[in-house]
Design a protein around this motif. Structure first.
Motif, PDB file in Angstrom:
ATOM      1  N   VAL A 116      32.763 -22.445  74.127  1.00 48.94           N
ATOM      2  CA  VAL A 116      31.969 -21.345  73.562  1.00 48.94           C
ATOM      3  C   VAL A 116      30.478 -21.621  73.742  1.00 48.94           C
ATOM      4  O   VAL A 116      29.698 -20.728  74.108  1.00 48.94           O
ATOM      5  CB  VAL A 116      32.315 -21.140  72.078  1.00 48.94           C
ATOM      6  N   ALA A 120      27.787 -19.452  75.885  1.00 51.26           N
ATOM      7  CA  ALA A 120      26.579 -18.875  75.279  1.00 51.26           C
ATOM      8  C   ALA A 120      25.331 -19.232  76.081  1.00 51.26           C
ATOM      9  O   ALA A 120      24.377 -18.450  76.132  1.00 51.26           O
ATOM     10  CB  ALA A 120      26.439 -19.364  73.840  1.00 51.26           C
ATOM     11  N   THR A 128      30.110 -13.937  76.621  1.00 54.48           N
ATOM     12  CA  THR A 128      30.118 -15.001  75.611  1.00 54.48           C
ATOM     13  C   THR A 128      31.058 -14.647  74.458  1.00 54.48           C
ATOM     14  O   THR A 128      31.858 -15.478  74.009  1.00 54.48           O
ATOM     15  CB  THR A 128      28.693 -15.231  75.077  1.00 54.48           C
ATOM     16  N   ALA A 180      28.275 -18.627  69.205  1.00 55.93           N
ATOM     17  CA  ALA A 180      28.013 -17.550  70.161  1.00 55.93           C
ATOM     18  C   ALA A 180      26.776 -16.750  69.766  1.00 55.93           C
ATOM     19  O   ALA A 180      25.948 -16.404  70.615  1.00 55.93           O
ATOM     20  CB  ALA A 180      29.227 -16.629  70.266  1.00 55.93           C
TER      21      ALA A 180
END
Length: 437
Positions: A116, A120, A128, A180
């Motif tokens: 994650v 991002a 994302t 995120a």
């Protein structure tokens, strides 16, 4: 020698390849980490793991990474979709290894958060959030496989009915969402800052270029002053010579040369004034209509063969200062229009809501797309001569110094249009109520 232009001048090609190379390096680290974790679990903790299946996952991950490394040798761009699919492969490999070694109760399950975080940083906002959803679904799937009675090779206990496992799932989803959201916001701020710094560096470079041009213009003006003064004295002596006085045609030629010398001296004086302080005390006070009318009259006098149509729509006159930079900017645009369309040029001046708009139109061939894309940059010209292409660049800088804009476009009926727009307050003297000269 032919210089090959880069296929991706905006830098996205280089950034995409660097991001893919980073994922390849991280994947080698992940492969090494998985091998070490399996060895420690089997030899150190005597856990019964399906070694063949886990080794198969590691082998497939190695093959994919070798393909990705070979892919880097292709001189092609790396898209966001390709990076997303690469991260998705890593998530699938991690999910398979976790399923084979304890499922949701495996402490390495929080490695999903690394995917994650990478998404991002490397991907856009939408992809994302897709990665955050995929990893959360993978976590929930690992919990549900045990909850529905599927056989796991390594049972470390716990299921969806376990408060601990359920809390881990909620904690993971919350961490994924926060990662995120905040990392995406931080990367956007960093990119915006980099864009502002790049714009400031570009502006500083342009201003430095203008300073150098001002110094050169000032030096040339000083150097040309002496020979022009000498020519003025010589022409004055010729005007009083008996041979010249007796010949009317020769006498008129001398007068014309004297007028041209005086015009050159006036132009050099304006250059010295502009190269020094554009808004200095030497500038005289006038009105908008008087300034524009005088500007047009002066340009017509310098170009008697031109067909300039002048329209002025100014309801309420206002006191301004005669800005030499603005005058030279309009001259540059009119000269370009005359060169592109000798048959006709049109200048329209509109004063509305405190905004002065000057629009110059011609019936020439118009601007080529390259000039429109690079408007405001120096040495962008289609005339094929060294040193050309500075007129619009300098005009753009003068408009910006007046807190205004300069834009160019092609007209549907043919020809080009250059629009200069700036607030009239940029030309308003401090004592606007005083009499104009």
């Amino acid at each position: 020698m032919t210089v090959r232009r880069p296929r991706f001048p905006d830098g996205s090609h280089v950034a995409g390849r660097q991001n893919l190379r980073l994922l390849v390096q991280l994947r080698w680290i992940a492969v090494l980490g998985q091998v070490l974790a399996i060895v420690v679990a089997v030899d150190g903790f005597s856990l019964a793991l399906p070694l063949f299946d886990m080794a198969l996952v590691v082998g497939l991950l190695i093959l994919y990474n070798c393909f990705s490394q070979w892919r880097l040798k292709w001189h092609l761009s790396v898209s966001q979709i390709e990076l997303f699919l690469a991260l998705l492969v890593d998530v699938m490999a991690l999910t398979a290894q976790l399923y084979l070694s304890g499922g949701a109760t495996n402490p390495f399950i929080f490695l999903y958060l690394l995917q994650v975080a990478l998404a991002a940083v490397l991907l856009r906002r939408r992809t994302t959030w897709m990665m955050a959803g995929v990893t959360s679904a993978a976590f929930a799937g690992l919990v549900l496989t045990r909850h529905h009675g599927y056989t796991l090779p390594l049972d470390l206990g716990g299921g969806l009915d376990s408060p601990f496992v359920l809390g881990m799932l909620v904690c993971f989803a919350l961490n994924a969402v926060l990662l995120a959201a905040f990392i995406t916001r931080i990367t956007q701020n960093v990119r915006a800052r980099d864009a502002r710094l790049a714009a400031l560096r570009q502006r500083a470079s342009e201003e430095e270029h203008i300073v150098h041009m001002g110094l050169l213009a000032s030096g040339a003006a000083h150097e040309l002053g002496t020979p022009l003064a000498t020519l003025d004295v010589i022409l004055g002596d010729w005007a009083h010579a008996p041979a010249v006085a007796a010949d009317p045609e020769l006498r008129q030629d001398v007068r014309d040369m004297q007028a041209q010398v005086q015009r050159c001296k006036t132009i050099l004086g304006g250059i010295l004034m502009s190269a020094g302080e554009v808004r200095g005390e030497a500038l005289t006070r006038t009105t908008v209509t008087a300034f524009l009318d005088g500007l047009v009259a002066q340009w017509r006098q310098a170009h008697p063969a031109a067909r300039l149509m002048y329209e002025r729509r100014i309801d309420a006159d206002a006191a301004v200062i005669a800005d030499q930079g603005l005058q030279q900017m309009v001259f540059n645009v009119l000269n370009n229009a005359l060169e592109a369309s000798p048959a006709l040029q049109r200048l329209t001046a509109v004063l509305e809501d405190g905004q002065l708009t000057l629009e110059v139109r011609d019936r020439g061939p118009g601007f080529v797309p390259e000039i429109l894309r690079s408007l405001g940059k120096p040495y962008r010209s289609t005339k094929g001569q060294p040193g050309r292409g500075l007129g619009l660049f300098l005009s753009h800088q003068v408009a910006r110094s007046l807190s205004g804009t300069l834009s160019a476009s092609n007209l549907p009926e043919g020809g080009a249009c250059v629009t200069i727009r700036f607030p009239l307050s940029a030309l308003t003297p401090e004592d606007a109520d005083g009499p104009a000269e």
